[in-house]
Design an enzyme around this catalytic site. Structure first.
Site, PDB file in Angstrom:
ATOM      1  N   SER A 274      40.624  46.352  37.336  1.00  0.00           N
ATOM      2  CA  SER A 274      39.857  45.140  37.646  1.00  0.00           C
ATOM      3  C   SER A 274      40.657  43.936  37.195  1.00  0.00           C
ATOM      4  CB  SER A 274      38.520  45.159  36.910  1.00  0.00           C
ATOM      5  OG  SER A 274      38.718  45.083  35.516  1.00  0.00           O
ATOM      6  N   ASP A 275      40.480  42.817  37.877  1.00  0.00           N
ATOM      7  CA  ASP A 275      40.958  41.581  37.281  1.00  0.00           C
ATOM      8  C   ASP A 275      40.126  41.376  36.015  1.00  0.00           C
ATOM      9  OD1 ASP A 275      42.190  39.190  36.715  1.00  0.00           O
ATOM     10  OD2 ASP A 275      41.923  38.346  38.722  1.00  0.00           O
ATOM     11  N   TRP A 276      40.606  40.523  35.125  1.00  0.00           N
ATOM     12  CA  TRP A 276      39.949  40.393  33.820  1.00  0.00           C
ATOM     13  C   TRP A 276      38.509  39.896  33.968  1.00  0.00           C
ATOM     14  CZ3 TRP A 276      44.077  42.712  33.894  1.00  0.00           C
ATOM     15  CH2 TRP A 276      44.736  43.156  32.753  1.00  0.00           C
ATOM     16  N   PHE A 277      37.571  40.760  33.651  1.00  0.00           N
ATOM     17  CA  PHE A 277      36.130  40.478  33.736  1.00  0.00           C
ATOM     18  C   PHE A 277      35.627  40.426  35.182  1.00  0.00           C
ATOM     19  CE2 PHE A 277      38.099  37.890  30.302  1.00  0.00           C
ATOM     20  CZ  PHE A 277      37.774  38.712  29.245  1.00  0.00           C
ATOM     21  N   ALA A 278      36.374  41.030  36.104  1.00  0.00           N
ATOM     22  CA  ALA A 278      35.928  41.044  37.503  1.00  0.00           C
ATOM     23  C   ALA A 278      34.999  42.215  37.774  1.00  0.00           C
ATOM     24  CB  ALA A 278      37.124  41.110  38.447  1.00  0.00           C
TER      25      ALA A 278
END
Ligand SMILES: *[C@@H]1O[C@H](CO)[C@@H](O)[C@H](O)[C@H]1NC(C)=O
Ligand SMILES: *[C@@H]1O[C@H](CO)[C@@H](O)[C@H](O)[C@H]1NC(C)=O
Ligand SMILES: *[C@@H]1O[C@H](CO)[C@@H](O)[C@H](O)[C@H]1NC(C)=O
Ligand SMILES: *[C@@H]1O[C@H](CO)[C@@H](O)[C@H](O)[C@H]1NC(C)=O
Ligand SMILES: *[C@@H]1O[C@H](CO)[C@@H](O)[C@H](O)[C@H]1NC(C)=O
Ligand SMILES: *[C@@H]1O[C@H](CO)[C@@H](O)[C@H](O)[C@H]1NC(C)=O
Ligand SMILES: *[C@@H]1O[C@H](CO)[C@@H](O)[C@H](O)[C@H]1NC(C)=O
Ligand SMILES: *[C@@H]1O[C@H](CO)[C@@H](O)[C@H](O)[C@H]1NC(C)=O
Ligand SMILES: *[C@@H]1O[C@H](CO)[C@@H](O)[C@H](O)[C@H]1NC(C)=O
Ligand SMILES: *[C@@H]1O[C@H](CO)[C@@H](O)[C@H](O)[C@H]1NC(C)=O
Length: 844
Positions: A274-278
């Site tokens: 995931s992108d960071w916190f996606a």
């Protein structure tokens, strides 16, 4: 946009992406990774459930020394991974190089340099202890001129982006560091990319959901997915899914995109992080094909952990098939084994600046965590990297206009103006995210940055050269009060004005630009400054910019003698410009995008929040992006894609085509490979809880079930759709897609001659016009490019291009596959997307 292209969409955009389940498992197509997969299966067979989960889940934001850190398996000596930004150098580290951004690399049109830059970044990453490098970027592609992160990517032309991404990945991974292609997919604007960030951080109270990029099928294949296919073909280890929604479904839980397109159609064998916190949920992400949760917890609510303990629970209670978790683990371990990621540990810290400090900055009771040496201050730069960075910066300079003043000669006094000429008041490192813009532009801002160790400003570099030639240099960076520039500009033979436009990630607001640029104008009153200086005599404008800028306010001023343009070019950007000004380097850069004559030709980013709080970005231009749009609708740009001048002239000759047998359709896809996976673990309930003797660090994410009294439901109800809903594409079957896509279809050769009297390198560009059929295509599309060696005056070289079957294909929406239409194809060799010198046709 002045044309309503809505009509081009045959179907209305869907409110959510279709289901595609289950996730294709690693190993079901032929790949180079078969042996490594065998080894990772042996490891998998020994893992307990929480150990498997540990491999897939980050230890939480600031849980370790890198921007992302995964859990380890100490029992088997499997280390946690260090994942680190960013695409142009090792972020948050000292004594590394800041390489030209990818958009600058695209302007070089130089595969070899891009490969070497990958090598240098890979090497520096490895020496600093990084396992997974978070680059390169092909999303954003650059749909919006004002898109905040365009500089991090290559170009809105997918062919150029794909070829360069391929080389960048080979370069990094050959050094024993995994590369990450990102952001999958449709991540074209910063505005509203993540609802919490924009609602709580920037105060957009009405925002409920992130922006949805609504992309029709053909554009998805021919533009946005195209470079990802090249990346997969390059054996990229990981893919990062993006923050935005696509067709109403969040990219990181979009099963059609991750399972259907990426893992089935493109045959991606690595892992999706995931992108960071996606990440927005637990089970849905896992079933949709996400394999690693980064950074492991949720930024707004650090207590919220979607995987870790929850992933253990959902497998233990039968909600998620264990095979899906096993596949995640295999997809992570296999490329690590294949690329030989060794037992290195990071010797810098992303979060602690001091030499000694906490290895787990997130730890709540920091006294419990013993300090270690967090920063060894290892200087990982070398001559190779310096050469690559300098050559790249030089190759990235695009000469847009020259009345003959360049290269500078017979000059005794130069005036230097503009904020872009010198370092800003805070020096080269002006904040954690480089979120400033009051000096020379080294890079944009956000996570795609690295800290410069030594930086020579354009002024210093120019001054150094001028001194050797006994040329005097005066000037000022004053850009608002015109008195001083006016006074100084009159006393020189020529004036150089360094202007800029900046942008970045929506982690910062710089001069009211929330990531995306709020306009396409120059910053710091650049237009007025240029006109003021030009009123006093011959003026050279040097534009350093993250994307297209409006030049109409001054371009036609009679005293503007030359214009140079470059994307932020890192450590040696200033030196490269000085080299070009004085003729030590003959410019060879070409525009990686089209600059409009009328700014209304750019596609604006979506800023409107509709009543339901879910902004929609409809990609109505479809396949007609950048030069394809100007060509199609006969709009005259200011400077077209591929444009750039030189101090010499080149000519092309002897065009020759060798056309192979080219089928109209793909042959049947290869038969899937059968792999016997290790048997599922016998889940031992004991393993699921924290061992008695284990001392947990508060604030970190672990895979164990913490609340032993919360019942572990033994329901065997799985998500019903996990049992299969996906249509396997006829275009699938190999790494990067059906192997036939990559077969050689046409070999093209021609000669290039330097006809002028200065040595130089030239980019030759090959464009193809597809047959005119009922399926409309862009008038021409880039399908080959080559950067010549240094050609002396009169010298020639032969250039060869290999066009693949895919390069002649369209994505046929009816057929749901690629197709090479029958009819007449034209092959053009030229100096830009509008200036062709040679043409040949062939008929299929
Ligand atoms: C998005 O919607 C368009 C229009 O219905 C469709 O062509 C395309 O395949 C969809 N893509 C995804 C990934 O859902
Ligand atoms: C998970 O990773 C953490 C951090 O590296 C480690 O302390 C812990 O022992 C690991 N848990 C298991 C089950 O291996
Ligand atoms: C980082 O530097 C330290 C100190 O020189 C060294 O012990 C460590 O092995 C280095 N790490 C890597 C990956 O080279
Ligand atoms: C299984 O565990 C997951 C994760 O904790 C939870 O969301 C789900 O409701 C559980 N299912 C059952 C049937 O207990
Ligand atoms: C440079 O100046 C000298 C003397 O003024 C002149 O003879 C020569 O032609 C000039 N050269 C160029 C390239 O302009
Ligand atoms: C465009 O944005 C720049 C940077 O924020 C700013 O300096 C400039 O004033 C803006 N121009 C206009 C016309 O708003
Ligand atoms: C161009 O520069 C000359 C000085 O070399 C000046 O006299 C003239 O006014 C300038 N032209 C314009 C349009 O400002
Ligand atoms: C730019 O295009 C818009 C829309 O076609 C038009 O209204 C405007 O007059 C144009 N501006 C210029 C300077 O040509
Ligand atoms: C643990 O689970 C029990 C039973 O579901 C619940 O009552 C309790 O509040 C939970 N404790 C914590 C700290 O979440
Ligand atoms: C130019 O092209 C011809 C025919 O394609 C080839 O035989 C010749 O070697 C080329 N010359 C150079 C200098 O590359």
């Amino acid at each position: 946009m002045i044309f309503s292209l809505q009509l081009l969409l045959t179907t209305a955009l869907a409110a959510s992406s279709p289901d595609w389940y289950p996730t294709p498992e690693i190993g079901s197509i032929t790949s180079d990774w078969a042996d490594a997969l065998g080894e990772s299966m042996d490891i998998l067979a020994q893992l307990t459930l929480p150990e498997k989960v540990n491999i897939t889940t980050g230890t939480g934001w600031r849980g370790g020394q890198c921007v992302g850190n995964t859990g380890a398996v100490p029992r088997l000596g499997i280390k946690g991974l260090c994942l680190q930004d960013g695409p142009l150098g090792v972020r948050f580290a000292d004594f590394v190089n800041v390489f030209p951004c990818q958009n600058a690399m695209a302007a070089t049109f130089d595969r070899i340099l891009v490969h070497q830059r990958g090598t240098a970044i890979g090497r520096q990453s490895r020496l600093k202890g990084v396992d997974v490098h978070l680059g390169p970027v092909v999303g954003p592609l650059g749909r919006h001129a004002t898109g905040g992160r365009n500089w991090e990517g290559f170009s809105p032309d997918p062919y150029l982006s794909g070829k360069l991404a391929f080389e960048a990945i080979l370069g990094v991974q050959e050094e024993g560091v995994l590369a990450t292609i990102k952001h999958f997919i449709g991540n074209e604007q910063e505005h509203y990319r993540r609802a919490e960030e924009w609602r709580d951080g920037f105060g957009f109270k009405d925002l409920k959901d992130a922006v949805s990029s609504n992309i029709e099928d053909r554009a998805l294949h021919e533009l946005y997915m195209w470079p990802f296919a090249d990346a997969v073909r390059a054996n990229v280890g990981s893919v990062m899914c993006s923050y935005n929604y696509v067709n109403g479904t969040q990219a990181c839980q979009n099963s059609d995109l991750l399972n259907g397109k990426l893992k089935s159609e493109l045959g991606f064998q690595g892992f999706v992080m995931s992108d960071w916190f996606a990440q927005g949920s637990g089970v849905s992400n896992a079933l949709a094909g996400m394999d690693m949760s980064m950074p492991g917890n949720d930024v707004d609510e650090l207590e919220t952990v979607f995987w870790g303990e929850q992933l253990t629970r959902m497998v233990a209670n039968g909600t998620l098939p264990e095979a899906r978790l096993d596949d995640m683990v295999l997809r992570i371990l296999t490329p690590l084994i294949y690329f030989g990621i060794d037992d290195r540990t990071p010797n810098f810290s992303s979060f602690v600046d001091t030499t000694v400090g906490s290895p787990h900055p997130a730890a709540k009771h920091s006294k419990k965590v013993k300090d270690v040496i967090t920063n060894y201050h290892l200087d990982v730069r070398d001559q190779f990297a310096a050469n690559v960075a300098l050559d790249s910066a030089r190759g990235a300079v695009v000469l847009l206009f020259n009345d003959g003043i360049l290269p500078l000669k017979n000059i005794s006094a130069i005036g230097v103006f503009g904020v872009g000429s010198r370092l800003g008041p805070n020096g080269a490192v002006c904040g954690e995210n480089m979120q400033c813009s009051d000096g020379a532009l080294i890079e944009g801002w956000g996570s795609g940055t690295a800290y410069p160790t030594e930086y020579e400003s354009p002024y210093e570099a120019l001054h150094k050269k001028a001194s050797l030639l006994e040329v005097s240099v005066t000037g000022t960076t004053e850009s608002w009060d015109m008195r001083l520039p006016l006074e100084l500009a009159g006393d020189t033979d020529v004036n150089i004005v360094y202007v800029l436009a900046n942008s970045g990630e929506s982690t910062a607001n710089v001069d009211k630009n929330l990531g995306d640029r709020r306009n396409v104008s120059l910053w710091h009153n650049g237009d007025e400054l240029i006109n003021t200086v030009a009123s006093q005599g011959q003026t050279v404008v040097v534009v350093t910019t993250v994307g297209q800028v409006d030049m109409t306010a001054w371009l036609n001023h009679p005293n503007i003698s030359a214009v140079l343009l470059t994307a932020p070019a890192g450590d040696y950007g200033g030196k490269a410009i000085a080299d070009v000004l004085f003729g030590e380097v003959n410019p060879s850069g070409k525009l990686p995008y089209t600059i409009a004559a009328n700014t209304s030709d750019y596609i604006p980013i979506v800023t409107k929040i509709p009543r339901d709080g879910a902004p929609q970005s409809d990609f109505v231009e479809g396949i007609y992006l950048d030069y394809k749009w100007y060509d199609k609708f006969e709009r005259t740009p200011l400077y077209e894609f591929g444009y750039g001048l030189s101090y010499t002239t080149y000519s092309f000759s002897n065009l020759h085509l060798d056309v192979k047998e080219i089928s109209e359709f793909l042959p049947p896809r290869p038969v899937p490979v059968q792999v016997t996976k290790p048997k599922m673990t016998n889940i031992d309930i004991e393993d699921l809880y924290v061992p008695n003797d284990f001392k947990m660090i508060d604030g970190l994410v672990y895979p164990w079930i913490l609340n032993a009294s919360a019942p572990l439901a033994d329901s065997q109800t799985q998500f019903p759709f996990a049992n299969g809903a996906g249509h396997v594409s006829d275009a699938s079957g190999g790494v990067g897609g059906h192997p036939w896509l990559w077969s050689n279809a046409v070999t093209v050769t021609h000669n290039t001659t330097n006809c002028g009297d200065v040595a130089g390198r030239v980019v030759s560009q090959l464009y193809v016009a597809f047959p005119e059929t009922l399926i409309d295509s862009p008038p021409v599309q880039l399908r080959g490019f080559d950067k010549s060696k240094l050609l002396n005056p009169g010298e020639s070289q032969m250039t060869e291009y290999n066009l693949n079957w895919r390069d002649l294909a369209i994505w046929d929406v009816e057929l749901q596959s690629w197709r090479v239409q029958r009819g007449e194809y034209s092959v053009y060799i030229g100096h830009s997307s509008r200036e062709f010198e040679l043409c040949e046709t062939f008929t299929l």
